[in-house]
Design a protein around this motif. Structure first.
Motif, PDB file in Angstrom:
ATOM      1  N   TYR A 247      81.713  88.855  76.050  1.00  0.00           N
ATOM      2  CA  TYR A 247      81.218  87.473  76.051  1.00  0.00           C
ATOM      3  C   TYR A 247      80.799  87.036  77.451  1.00  0.00           C
ATOM      4  O   TYR A 247      79.786  86.351  77.607  1.00  0.00           O
ATOM      5  CB  TYR A 247      82.304  86.541  75.516  1.00  0.00           C
ATOM      6  N   ASN A 270      77.668  78.652  73.366  1.00  0.00           N
ATOM      7  CA  ASN A 270      78.306  78.672  72.037  1.00  0.00           C
ATOM      8  C   ASN A 270      77.908  77.483  71.172  1.00  0.00           C
ATOM      9  O   ASN A 270      78.552  77.207  70.166  1.00  0.00           O
ATOM     10  CB  ASN A 270      79.831  78.751  72.134  1.00  0.00           C
ATOM     11  N   ILE A 275      73.960  80.224  69.627  1.00  0.00           N
ATOM     12  CA  ILE A 275      74.381  81.205  68.623  1.00  0.00           C
ATOM     13  C   ILE A 275      73.171  81.733  67.851  1.00  0.00           C
ATOM     14  O   ILE A 275      73.083  82.930  67.537  1.00  0.00           O
ATOM     15  CB  ILE A 275      75.413  80.573  67.670  1.00  0.00           C
ATOM     16  N   ARG A 278      71.419  84.347  69.889  1.00  0.00           N
ATOM     17  CA  ARG A 278      72.302  85.410  70.396  1.00  0.00           C
ATOM     18  C   ARG A 278      71.954  86.753  69.765  1.00  0.00           C
ATOM     19  O   ARG A 278      71.622  86.845  68.582  1.00  0.00           O
ATOM     20  CB  ARG A 278      73.751  85.047  70.097  1.00  0.00           C
ATOM     21  N   ALA A 434      84.990  79.772  73.543  1.00  0.00           N
ATOM     22  CA  ALA A 434      83.880  80.260  72.714  1.00  0.00           C
ATOM     23  C   ALA A 434      84.351  81.369  71.779  1.00  0.00           C
ATOM     24  O   ALA A 434      83.998  81.402  70.595  1.00  0.00           O
ATOM     25  CB  ALA A 434      82.745  80.762  73.610  1.00  0.00           C
ATOM     26  N   GLU A 437      86.586  79.823  69.065  1.00  0.00           N
ATOM     27  CA  GLU A 437      85.765  79.087  68.098  1.00  0.00           C
ATOM     28  C   GLU A 437      85.084  80.031  67.123  1.00  0.00           C
ATOM     29  O   GLU A 437      85.026  79.761  65.916  1.00  0.00           O
ATOM     30  CB  GLU A 437      84.722  78.245  68.830  1.00  0.00           C
ATOM     31  N   ASN A 438      84.576  81.153  67.617  1.00  0.00           N
ATOM     32  CA  ASN A 438      83.925  82.114  66.738  1.00  0.00           C
ATOM     33  C   ASN A 438      84.922  82.819  65.828  1.00  0.00           C
ATOM     34  O   ASN A 438      84.538  83.333  64.779  1.00  0.00           O
ATOM     35  CB  ASN A 438      83.149  83.142  67.569  1.00  0.00           C
TER      36      ASN A 438
END
Length: 861
Positions: A247, A270, A275, A278, A434, A437-438
């Protein structure tokens, strides 16, 4: 329709007989001498009969066939009977044929009997042989069946032994689920095929099945424990570090490049935009199978499900898992009773160890476990989680954060004391949040820590600003900033917030360039610091902070407000205790600019607010504080000037009985005039024009009122006309000071480059002012002497009748009250000789007192 076989044989035989031809033969060989000729059957014809006869015999139909032959003869020869009987030749042949047939029949009967006997003998022999062989066959069949059964049984025994042996091998290979399947197969075969047999070795194997199952259960649980121990010690940190590295070094760096190239400055890392842009292929290396496998869990679940002992397995798993969790988060404790208390005098091990380096290592290990835990429960359909809860990982993480949160807040406030540490911690938290959260984990408390980090960063920058500002304030000379470098002048114009940016300097060379700003060096240096601080604040939150933007905006506003209030305003306010009028005047000018700087920064904050809401209007509260301090500075400056003027006036002693008329003003009056001139043309030249005018009007008003009060209330009962003229000379000298403060030749002031006006100046009056305005100011100031001049004029005329004339009084003495006029005129009556001597004595004593006061004045400076 199918023909009856018996009928077919009979017909074939009939055709053979009917078509037979007999051959005559000499009877020389015969013994019978009465027979002249014999008939002999053709052997080929006989060969044709033999199979038919044999078939008839075999089928037991010989008698029936003979009957059919007789019937056939009747049928064939019935119609010929008459003809035969009529034909002698035929009759002879027929008789002959009948005899021959009888012979044939006899021959056949004899042959057939012999064949039948032979056949019966053979059949009897064959039957006995067949019975014997059948008995042997039956015996052999029984033996073969037993052999086959034994072979099958042996094969099954071998199979079951092979299964048992394979089960042992699988247990040793730790393939426990296949081992259990093998045991179940063994058990099924045994119960189906061997339960009725009393094989001791198989019974022993069968009785060992519970032990094998118990061994499989134990070994499965031990394998789970070993797996957890290995992953805990080796893999979790690796997983966490790998996640952070991907990351931080790949995903984040790609976003920063994309953000710069596509000008997506308002979007954070993020965010949905990031996203969507990405490259997800870079996340392939983060698959859990790249670090560890979960086969042992899947096998164990299948094993215990097969054994119907899932409750036992789940209990054992949770005991071990909870132990590993507690070991993982050590020295932090999730349970309240385990928390080490400072009140007991013990050391909080976690608090002692906690710093930025320890936290990174610690939280990355927990991150690896969270990834592992989430994938474990997901791949096992959450059967291992409490109550099959799909949010068990999030619950565990939240419980950790509830305990970790106060420690992190304390660390941020007490241990992260530099910009570098706070920035490093912020960047680390940004990437960590981040990732979490993912992973669909709760980041609320961790984000609060991040916000608190920003608050501490703001406080640190304010503190550093205060430290730098204090040094600047101490080093400031409290003098207008003189510039002889054109480039520096233009740089200051760009740095500072000014009410007027000045005139064009493009035609001015650097060799003859000269300009003086009203403010001291403190102001441009402070503007530079404020802009640098504001830029640092924005840079700090430009990448990661994407939630609670309104709160972040308030933090930024508060930080800037503190800079202008707690730092700039408070420190400058502390300087107001000085008695230097020059410093107070410069402080007043600087405050004017700081007010405009705070106002301009309010506009910047409104325009660049983090919420991107154009309806938001921001006004710093420090503006009001700066204005209040500015008013205090004005008051302090007025007080200092008033006190100085009052001090000077204390030394004035008028000789009201003087008999000499002076052509020059008294020395104390000269001192006052010079003080006022110097004050307003030099010391206070830099202050805002409207304030300077206010001070000038105030001081001349105070002076004229004070002198009028002396004239009215501090004069003796008798005053001389000469003293009135001397008093007028003094007042006229003071009046002329006004023209010196406002020179008539305004064109002598340089016009290029123009000096930026002070913020409180009206734009139309900034810079050089018109002669009309100067003349109006002079007229206004001269009007402050009107009262004095009317009183002095009345005393010089010394004529009561003129005052009583209304027209003259309204024109020349409108501000002189009748009772005052009467009192002043009464004091101008000629004194007696005794009074003259007294006046002379008083004059000499007055002169000595004046000299004494002059000495005191110069000694005070």
């Amino acid at each position: 329709m199918d023909q009856d076989p018996q009928l077919a044989v009979s017909q074939d035989l009939q055709r053979a007989l009917l078509t037979a031809e007999f051959v005559s033969k000499s009877g020389s060989s015969n013994q019978d001498q009465g027979e002249d000729e014999l008939f002999e059957l053709d052997p080929q014809i006989f060969d044709r009969w033999v199979p038919l006869l044999r078939q008839t015999i075999d089928e037991g139909q010989l008698n029936t066939v003979i009957d059919d032959l007789y019937a056939s003869i009747d049928d064939h020869f019935e119609n010929l009977e008459t003809q035969i009987l009529q034909d002698s030749q035929i009759n002879n042949n027929l008789v002959t044929s009948i005899n021959e047939i009888q012979k044939v029949q006899q021959i056949i009967d004899g042959s057939l009997q012999n064949d039948i006997k032979n056949l019966q003998s053979q059949v009897r022999h064959s039957t006995l042989n067949l019975v014997s062989r059948k008995q042997i066959l039956i015996d052999n069949t029984k033996t073969s069946s037993k052999i086959t059964e034994s072979s099958i049984l042996i094969q099954k025994v071998l199979q079951i032994l092979e299964l048992f042996n394979r089960c042992r091998e699988l247990i040793e290979e730790k393939d426990f689920f296949k081992a259990l399947q093998t045991i179940e197969t063994f058990e099924t075969i045994y119960l189906q095929d061997f339960k009725q047999y009393n094989f001791e070795f198989l019974n022993q194997i069968y009785t060992s099945i519970p032990m094998l199952k118990s061994q499989i259960k134990d070994e499965s649980i031990n394998l789970i424990k070993k797996s957890l121990n290995y992953n805990l010690e080796k893999t979790f940190s690796v997983i966490g570090e790998k996640y952070y590295d991907v990351y931080e070094t790949q995903i984040l760096q790609d976003w920063l490049k994309t953000k710069q190239s596509m000008k997506l400055h308002n979007y954070k890392f993020n965010s949905p935009v990031e996203i969507s842009l990405r490259d997800t292929s870079k996340l392939d290396s983060l698959q859990l199978q790249n670090f560890c496998q979960l086969h042992e869990f899947h096998d164990s679940i299948l094993i215990f499900q097969s054994l119907n002992e899932m409750d036992f397995f789940i209990d054992e798993f949770r005991k071990e898992y909870e132990f590993r969790k507690s070991k993982l988060i050590h020295p932090l404790f999730l349970k309240d009773f385990s928390t080490v208390s400072h009140s007991n005098g013990k050391i909080d091990a976690f608090a002692e160890k906690l710093d930025l380096s320890f936290f990174k290592e610690y939280i990355l290990k927990i991150l690896g476990f969270l990834v592992y835990d989430k994938e474990l429960h997901k791949s096992t359909d959450y059967v291992l989680s409490n109550n099959n809860n799909p949010n068990s990982t999030d619950i565990f993480w939240t419980s950790i954060m509830n305990k970790l949160y106060p420690y992190l807040i304390t660390m941020v406030k007490e241990k992260l004391t530099t910009e570098q540490l706070l920035t490093e911690f912020k960047d680390f938290l940004g990437v960590l949040i981040a990732i979490l959260e993912n992973l669909k984990l709760n980041v609320e408390l961790l984000y609060k820590v991040q916000v608190e980090t920003f608050s501490q960063y703001c406080e640190l920058l304010v503190f550093l600003f205060q430290k730098e500002f204090t040094n600047l304030l101490q080093d400031d000379d409290f003098m207008p900033l003189a510039i002889t470098d054109k480039a520096l002048y233009e740089k200051i114009l760009k740095i500072c917030w000014l009410a007027d940016q000045g005139s064009d300097t493009s035609n001015t060379t650097n060799d003859n360039f000269s300009a003086t700003f009203p403010f001291s060096p403190l102001y441009p240096m402070t503007c530079t610091l404020v802009k640098k601080t504001y830029s640092s604040l924005h840079s700090f939150i430009s990448i990661f902070y994407k939630h609670d933007i309104s709160h972040l905006n308030l933090i930024v506003i508060k930080a800037i407000d503190n800079i202008f209030d707690r730092v700039v305003n408070d420190n400058i306010k502390s300087k107001l205790d000085t008695t230097s009028r020059e410093e107070i005047a410069q402080i007043l000018v600087n405050l004017d600019y700081f007010v405009i700087a705070a106002k301009e920064f309010s506009l910047i904050l409104t325009r660049e607010n983090l919420t991107n809401n154009p309806d938001v209007e921001i006004r710093l509260s420090s503006i009001k504080k700066l204005i209040e301090t500015r008013k205090e500075a004005e008051t302090k400056l007025i007080t200092l000037i008033d006190s100085k003027v009052i001090d000077l006036m204390e030394f004035i002693e008028f000789d009201w009985n003087s008999t000499e008329v002076r052509t020059e003003p008294d020395m104390t009056i000269v001192d006052i005039a010079q003080f006022l001139e110097m004050m307003f043309t030099s010391t206070l030249a830099i202050i805002p024009y409207n304030i300077k005018m206010l001070l000038i009007f105030r001081e001349f008003d105070v002076i004229t009122r004070r002198f009028l009060e002396k004239l009215l209330n501090e004069t003796p009962d008798r005053i001389s006309p000469q003293s009135v003229q001397n008093f007028e000379t003094d007042m006229l000298y003071l009046e002329k000071t006004i023209t010196k403060i406002f020179p008539n030749d305004v064109s002598s002031v340089p016009t290029s480059p123009s000096i930026p006006a002070t913020p409180t100046d009206v734009p139309s009056t900034a810079g050089n002012r018109s002669s009309t305005q100067v003349e109006n100011n002079i007229k206004s100031l001269l009007s402050t002497f009107t009262d004095l001049k009317q009183h002095i004029g009345l005393m010089k005329i010394n004529h009561w009748d003129e005052y009583k004339d209304n027209d003259i009084r309204l024109k020349k003495y409108s501000r002189v009250k009748p009772e005052v006029a009467q009192s002043l005129l009464s004091k101008l009556q000629p004194p007696s000789s005794e009074q003259s001597n007294l006046v002379s004595d008083e004059g000499s004593s007055a002169e000595s007192r004046a000299n004494s006061r002059f000495a005191k004045l110069f000694s005070r400076g």
